[in-house]
Scaffold this motif. Structure first.
Motif, PDB file in Angstrom:
ATOM      1  N   ARG A  35      38.079  36.151  39.535  1.00 52.16           N
ATOM      2  CA  ARG A  35      37.763  37.427  40.183  1.00 52.16           C
ATOM      3  C   ARG A  35      37.717  37.241  41.705  1.00 52.16           C
ATOM      4  NH1 ARG A  35      38.569  42.018  40.234  1.00 52.16           N
ATOM      5  NH2 ARG A  35      37.006  43.577  40.569  1.00 52.16           N
ATOM      6  N   LYS A  44      42.608  42.415  39.334  1.00 47.14           N
ATOM      7  CA  LYS A  44      41.742  41.657  38.433  1.00 47.14           C
ATOM      8  C   LYS A  44      41.346  40.308  39.015  1.00 47.14           C
ATOM      9  CE  LYS A  44      41.246  44.853  35.761  1.00 47.14           C
ATOM     10  NZ  LYS A  44      40.008  45.547  35.974  1.00 47.14           N
ATOM     11  N   GLY A  45      42.120  39.798  39.981  1.00 48.66           N
ATOM     12  CA  GLY A  45      41.810  38.507  40.587  1.00 48.66           C
ATOM     13  C   GLY A  45      43.076  37.711  40.795  1.00 48.66           C
TER      14      GLY A  45
END
Length: 155
Positions: A35, A44-45
């Protein structure tokens, strides 16, 4: 003379989408995603893919569709956009299709809940099958790309 376009076909919320094969680097099973703070919720990362840090976005979230937990068939499609690699989480990646350029039409205002600006066109594959083609430059708009590039250069 109509040109033939090869596209990777993937699904999101039971709709079929396509990305030109020459823009796709890899299709991976779900990987551990780290993350990143202060990013939009659909980012989302990042993943570590063969030693390269790749930002990952959830296309469902990007398009304003209901996000779901990844399943066995979920995939991360790594695309090359504006000299960087970015991963898209999709429900499944099915196959490669040939699309004739003369079968592609301008997308209507909204297709499957997705705004037309994210789409480059809609291709008629046969009587009952439409393929929604993504416009990668809009899916990753300039300010978000700059944000992701800055993140990528910090690591």
């Amino acid at each position: 003379m109509a040109e033939e376009l090869k596209v990777i076909v993937f699904t999101l919320a039971n709709e079929e989408y396509g990305i030109e094969v020459d823009k796709v680097r890899y299709i991976e099973r779900m990987l551990p995603i780290t993350r990143v703070p202060k990013t939009p919720s659909f980012v989302k990362g990042v993943i570590n893919l063969r030693g390269v840090v790749v930002p990952v976005i959830d296309l469902r979230g990007r398009f304003g569709l209901a996000e779901t937990e990844p399943t066995e068939s979920s995939r991360i499609i790594i695309v090359a956009a504006n000299d960087m690699e970015i991963g898209f989480i999709v429900d499944s990646a099915n196959d490669v299709s040939d699309v004739m350029s003369d079968s592609i039409e301008v997308p209507p205002e909204v297709v499957g809940g997705v705004k037309a600006k994210y789409l480059s066109g809609v291709a008629k594959l046969d009587e009952n099958r439409l393929l929604i083609l993504l416009n990668l430059t809009e899916v990753l708009n300039r300010s978000e790309i700059i944000q992701l590039e800055q993140f990528g250069s910090e690591s």
